[in-house]
Design an enzyme around this catalytic site. Structure first.
Site, PDB file in Angstrom:
ATOM      1  CB  ALA A 222       8.677   2.602  -0.621  1.00 21.32           C
TER       2      ALA A 222
ATOM      3  N   GLY B   1       6.571   6.549  -3.471  1.00 22.65           N
ATOM      4  CA  GLY B   1       7.952   7.013  -3.356  1.00 22.65           C
ATOM      5  C   GLY B   1       8.547   7.400  -4.704  1.00 22.65           C
TER       6      GLY B   1
ATOM      7  CD  GLU C 234       6.971  10.255  -0.849  1.00 24.18           C
ATOM      8  OE1 GLU C 234       7.280   9.063  -0.747  1.00 24.18           O
ATOM      9  OE2 GLU C 234       6.771  10.992   0.131  1.00 24.18           O
TER      10      GLU C 234
ATOM     11  CD  GLU D 198       2.702   6.966  -0.855  1.00 22.30           C
ATOM     12  OE1 GLU D 198       1.711   7.339  -1.527  1.00 22.30           O
ATOM     13  OE2 GLU D 198       3.867   7.289  -1.141  1.00 22.30           O
TER      14      GLU D 198
HETATM   15  C1  3H9 Z   1       5.523   4.052  -0.799  1.00 19.45           C
HETATM   16  O1  3H9 Z   1       5.997   4.360  -1.842  1.00 19.45           O
HETATM   17  C2  3H9 Z   1       5.785   4.727   0.479  1.00 19.45           C
HETATM   18  C3  3H9 Z   1       6.689   5.909   0.391  1.00 19.45           C
HETATM   19  O2  3H9 Z   1       5.959   7.102   0.495  1.00 19.45           O
HETATM   20  C4  3H9 Z   1       7.623   5.722   1.551  1.00 19.45           C
HETATM   21  C5  3H9 Z   1       8.627   6.696   1.709  1.00 19.45           C
HETATM   22  C6  3H9 Z   1       9.545   6.563   2.844  1.00 19.45           C
HETATM   23  N1  3H9 Z   1       7.172  -3.098  -3.831  1.00 19.45           N
HETATM   24  O3  3H9 Z   1       0.730  -5.454  -9.447  1.00 19.45           O
HETATM   25  P1  3H9 Z   1       1.539  -6.317 -10.330  1.00 19.45           P
HETATM   26  C7  3H9 Z   1       5.450  -6.488  -7.290  1.00 19.45           C
HETATM   27  S1  3H9 Z   1       4.473   2.745  -0.628  1.00 19.45           S
HETATM   28  C8  3H9 Z   1       7.476  -4.398  -3.990  1.00 19.45           C
HETATM   29  O4  3H9 Z   1       1.124  -7.721 -10.515  1.00 19.45           O
HETATM   30  P2  3H9 Z   1       0.797  -4.694 -12.590  1.00 19.45           P
HETATM   31  C9  3H9 Z   1       4.191  -7.307  -7.122  1.00 19.45           C
HETATM   32  O5  3H9 Z   1       4.132  -7.902  -5.859  1.00 19.45           O
HETATM   33  C10 3H9 Z   1       4.365   2.073  -2.254  1.00 19.45           C
HETATM   34  N2  3H9 Z   1       6.933  -5.183  -4.932  1.00 19.45           N
HETATM   35  O6  3H9 Z   1       1.767  -5.656 -11.763  1.00 19.45           O
HETATM   36  C11 3H9 Z   1       4.325  -8.301  -8.254  1.00 19.45           C
HETATM   37  O7  3H9 Z   1       5.224  -9.305  -7.815  1.00 19.45           O
HETATM   38  P3  3H9 Z   1       5.069 -10.821  -8.351  1.00 19.45           P
HETATM   39  C12 3H9 Z   1       3.464   2.872  -3.102  1.00 19.45           C
HETATM   40  C13 3H9 Z   1       6.042  -4.627  -5.743  1.00 19.45           C
HETATM   41  O8  3H9 Z   1       1.479  -4.437 -13.870  1.00 19.45           O
HETATM   42  C14 3H9 Z   1       5.023  -7.502  -9.349  1.00 19.45           C
HETATM   43  O9  3H9 Z   1       5.630  -6.385  -8.693  1.00 19.45           O
HETATM   44  N3  3H9 Z   1       3.293   2.215  -4.356  1.00 19.45           N
HETATM   45  C15 3H9 Z   1       5.663  -3.281  -5.621  1.00 19.45           C
HETATM   46  O10 3H9 Z   1      -0.595  -5.227 -12.603  1.00 19.45           O
HETATM   47  C16 3H9 Z   1       4.086  -6.978 -10.402  1.00 19.45           C
HETATM   48  O11 3H9 Z   1       3.027  -6.273  -9.760  1.00 19.45           O
HETATM   49  C17 3H9 Z   1       2.298   1.362  -4.582  1.00 19.45           C
HETATM   50  O12 3H9 Z   1       1.464   1.124  -3.747  1.00 19.45           O
HETATM   51  C18 3H9 Z   1       6.283  -2.492  -4.624  1.00 19.45           C
HETATM   52  N4  3H9 Z   1       5.990  -1.192  -4.471  1.00 19.45           N
HETATM   53  O13 3H9 Z   1       0.734  -3.351 -11.756  1.00 19.45           O
HETATM   54  C19 3H9 Z   1       2.244   0.744  -5.947  1.00 19.45           C
HETATM   55  N5  3H9 Z   1       4.739  -2.996  -6.563  1.00 19.45           N
HETATM   56  O14 3H9 Z   1       5.267 -10.727  -9.844  1.00 19.45           O
HETATM   57  C20 3H9 Z   1       2.052  -0.731  -5.838  1.00 19.45           C
HETATM   58  C21 3H9 Z   1       4.555  -4.131  -7.257  1.00 19.45           C
HETATM   59  O15 3H9 Z   1       6.114 -11.542  -7.622  1.00 19.45           O
HETATM   60  N6  3H9 Z   1       2.086  -1.404  -7.109  1.00 19.45           N
HETATM   61  N7  3H9 Z   1       5.325  -5.117  -6.772  1.00 19.45           N
HETATM   62  O16 3H9 Z   1       3.659 -11.212  -7.981  1.00 19.45           O
HETATM   63  C22 3H9 Z   1       1.076  -1.355  -8.009  1.00 19.45           C
HETATM   64  O17 3H9 Z   1       0.113  -0.653  -7.844  1.00 19.45           O
HETATM   65  C23 3H9 Z   1       1.196  -2.219  -9.222  1.00 19.45           C
HETATM   66  O18 3H9 Z   1       2.125  -3.234  -8.934  1.00 19.45           O
HETATM   67  C24 3H9 Z   1       1.633  -1.490 -10.511  1.00 19.45           C
HETATM   68  C25 3H9 Z   1       1.875  -2.555 -11.620  1.00 19.45           C
HETATM   69  C26 3H9 Z   1       0.534  -0.528 -10.954  1.00 19.45           C
HETATM   70  C27 3H9 Z   1       2.915  -0.747 -10.302  1.00 19.45           C
END
Ligand code: 3H9
Length: 662
Positions: free
Chosen positions: A82, A121, A124, A144
């Protein structure tokens, strides 16, 4: 008319054009509809994407010539979850559960073609499809809980019915990511294919007939829930979301499906608003913004070889970290015996890393190590890190010698924890090539790196530090020069405050217990016992000699004077009986003596008073660090304390707490 699918995926780093293009498109490949999400950088499920998905799905449903569909993503990854930036506002329509339900109910068989990271998400959504294909490097997970929430779009329910409660509980309560092979083994994905898109088209074209139906997962034994609950509670240390996640999985395994879905959504919505979730969102973005000025310098090329001088515990550990990252190391020690000892230490570190699954085997990693005794052997290293004995004269002499033998372009870094890096820099002809790289022990495990920037540190030197942090996958924070930099300086304020409370009536065990209950992994006194009280004692003596600290003896000095140096002498703040930590009557007597000497009548401290007093001391020091321009921003301080010093992540950090209270 639905446009033909080109099967093209945007290249890594490719951004969408300035003209607003839709984040979701529908195309076709024969009788298969292809929905593509293109929302860089990580294809998060923003409101715009959710609207686009429903609209594309509706269009595909209406086309009688389609028999199946593929859900895929452009760019570097499948949906990573999400959109976290939306979570401070109330949920907006259409919600993700609505979108996931629409995919599940569709007359078409949708196949999720996954690459990169399919998280939260994103997973999901894939679970609501009738099949899942992943490319070999794909990682999947439900992170999450690390954001203080649980899956909120049917994830706990669909995952539990697909892979069983035990495997689902493990994934959802830990937030751990698993690779494609493990996902296939537990039945989370159906197929691993080099080209997930092509394989998905084939499966969707068959209307899903090519997907093997997996056997119904077995129910866990009745005792599973109680055992799991104990495990999760212990690990959570006061964090709510893992406990809620387990409750949701239990409901998924025991309640009728519709009820379990509703219960999951209620839990998710409540947690989304919780203080813990807000704090964890703050930390998520703070970590990604950390070390801002490192990003503002021109990017340096990857370092092919790094020099390390000093093969003691810290030097070997730094070398281990560099080797694990895939980079070669030249390590210099004084003589052959010392190089042999260093090599052994590194090999031991690597064996432990292999045991933890960080590397698959020791030999190829160790093969990247060269050990030698001449500083001139470091001439091929664009960056050399010194990790020799913490003594200014020794380090200055070494820097002078390095200055003489290394090319003028080589960057010189010191791993000192407390010495003045400016003084060290003065020992070389060009101080702009000097910076500090303050690793935390053990450097091959701890994720924090303080990059110490001197006023004269050049951009190329900073860029080399940044390149190293990137290669080592460390969280790097930039700090100016001061005693203890950011982290140790704040911990020193914590320690002083805790000792002050001892003097006024608290006991080491009550202070440690209060901080553990607050969420710290360990209390300050038990931590000091573990690392040994003598190092800080030597430092205090030095500072008093230099006139930096008042010449007032502390309780800690008194313990050291009677050889109570911690675990290594079977007694420090605590006693150690058969390896067990117990309260020490001797320490209590020493503290009482100190109090009497100061004419203090002891008072009782509550746990809340202890915590508040320590947090206030930490934030006062942190504010001073900011005022002096040592840290680049308050968020960096939170990151240092959380990543390097065990400050409970779900509390958001000392600055977050202080600013919230204002
Ligand atoms: C969810 O899904 C809840 C559902 O169940 C709800 C249902 C109703 N959103 O980490 P990076 C941005 S909760 C917005 O440096 P990497 C991040 O801020 C979500 N922005 O890259 C950064 O921005 P900037 C569950 C996001 O290659 C840029 O993307 N998911 C999100 O080292 C690059 O990120 C997670 O918790 C996001 N979800 O790693 C996953 N994710 O360039 C969270 C990233 O401006 N994300 N950004 O600084 C991660 O774990 C890592 O970002 C990922 C990539 C592994 C994907």
């Amino acid at each position: 008319m639905i446009a033909p699918d080109t099967g093209r995926r945007a290249a890594e780093g490719e951004r969408r054009s300035e003209v607003a293009e839709p984040t979701v498109t529908l195309s076709r490949s024969g009788s298969v509809g292809v929905i593509t999400i293109d929302n860089p950088p990580v294809n998060a499920l923003s409101q715009e994407v959710r609207i686009g998905l429903l609209s594309a799905l509706e269009q595909a449903e209406l086309d009688p010539t389609l028999v199946g569909g593929v859900l895929r993503c452009a760019g570097r990854t499948f949906v990573a979850g999400a959109d976290i930036t939306e979570m401070d506002a109330p949920p907006s329509e259409p919600t993700l559960p609505t979108v996931a339900d629409a995919f599940e109910r569709s007359r078409l068989c949708w196949v999720a073609a996954m690459h990169g990271t399919a998280l939260g998400g994103g997973l999901e959504l894939a679970l609501a499809c009738c099949g899942r294909v992943a490319e070999p490097g794909t990682r999947v997970g439900m992170p999450e809980v690390t954001l203080g929430i649980i899956p909120g779009a049917g994830g706990t329910v669909r995952l539990t019915s697909l892979i069983g409660a035990e495997a689902a509980a493990r994934l959802v309560t830990t937030g751990k990511q698993i690779d494609a092979v493990e996902s296939r083994q537990i039945g989370l994905i159906d197929v691993i294919a080099e080209d997930a898109h092509a394989a998905s088209l084939e499966i969707a074209g068959s209307g899903g007939r090519a997907i093997e139906t997996s056997p119904t997962p077995r129910a866990p034994k009745p005792e599973f829930w109680d055992q799991e609950s104990i495990r999760v509670r212990e690990k959570a240390r006061g964090q709510e979301s893992p406990i809620e996640a387990l409750a949701a999985i239990r409901e998924a395994a025991t309640l009728p499906r519709a009820e379990a879905l509703q219960a999951e959504r209620r839990r998710f919505l409540r947690l989304r608003e919780s203080e813990q979730a807000k704090a964890l969102r703050h930390v998520f973005f703070a970590e990604r913004k950390a070390g801002a000025s490192l990003r503002n310098v021109p990017k340096a090329a990857d370092l092919q070889r790094v020099g390390v001088v000093g093969g003691g515990t810290m030097g070997s550990s730094i070398a281990t970290a560099v080797l694990i990252s895939g980079t070669a190391v030249t390590l210099v020690e004084q003589d052959d015996a010392a190089t042999a000892r260093a090599r052994n230490l590194i090999e031991t570190n690597l064996k432990a890393s292999a045991k933890r699954g960080v590397i698959s085997s020791v030999e190829p990693v160790l093969a990247r190590l060269s050990v030698c005794t001449a500083l001139s052997d470091l001439e091929e290293c664009p960056l050399v890190i010194e990790a020799v004995f913490e003594d200014m004269a020794i380090k200055t002499a070494l820097f002078k010698a390095l200055d003489d033998v290394l090319p003028a372009t080589a960057v010189l870094a010191t791993n000192t924890s407390y010495l003045d890096v400016r003084e060290l820099a003065r020992s070389v002809r060009d101080p702009s090539r000097v910076l500090g790289l303050h690793f935390f022990a053990p450097a091959h495990v701890m994720k924090l790196l303080e990059v110490v920037r001197l006023p004269q540190t050049s951009d190329p030197a900073l860029a080399a530090g940044s390149a190293l942090a990137r290669q080592l996958r460390k969280t790097a924070v930039v700090t100016g020069v001061c005693e203890g930099f950011i982290g140790n300086r704040i911990m020193a304020a914590y320690r002083r405050n805790a000792e002050e409370m001892l003097l006024r009536g608290a006991q080491p065990e009550t202070i440690d217990a209060a901080m553990r209950d607050y969420g710290f992994a360990a209390g300050i006194f038990e931590t000091q016992d573990l690392s040994g009280l003598d190092i800080a004692w030597a430092m205090r003596k030095r500072r008093r000699l230099e006139g930096k600290d008042p010449a007032i003896a502390t309780i800690s000095d008194a313990l050291c004077e009677v050889e109570r140096l911690g675990r290594k002498t079977m007694g420090g703040w605590y006693d150690y009986v058969d390896g067990r930590q117990v309260s020490s009557p001797e320490t209590a007597r020493l503290i009482a003596e100190f109090r009497d000497g100061a004419g203090i009548t002891p008072r009782v401290y509550t746990a809340a008073e202890i915590v508040n007093s320590i947090l206030a001391a930490m934030s006062r020091e942190a504010e001073a660090i900011l005022r002096e321009g040592i840290a680049e921003g308050p968020d960096d301080i939170d990151v240092v304390m959380i990543v390097g010093f065990g400050f409970p992540r779900y509390r958001g950090g000392p600055m977050y707490i202080a600013r919230k209270a204002q």
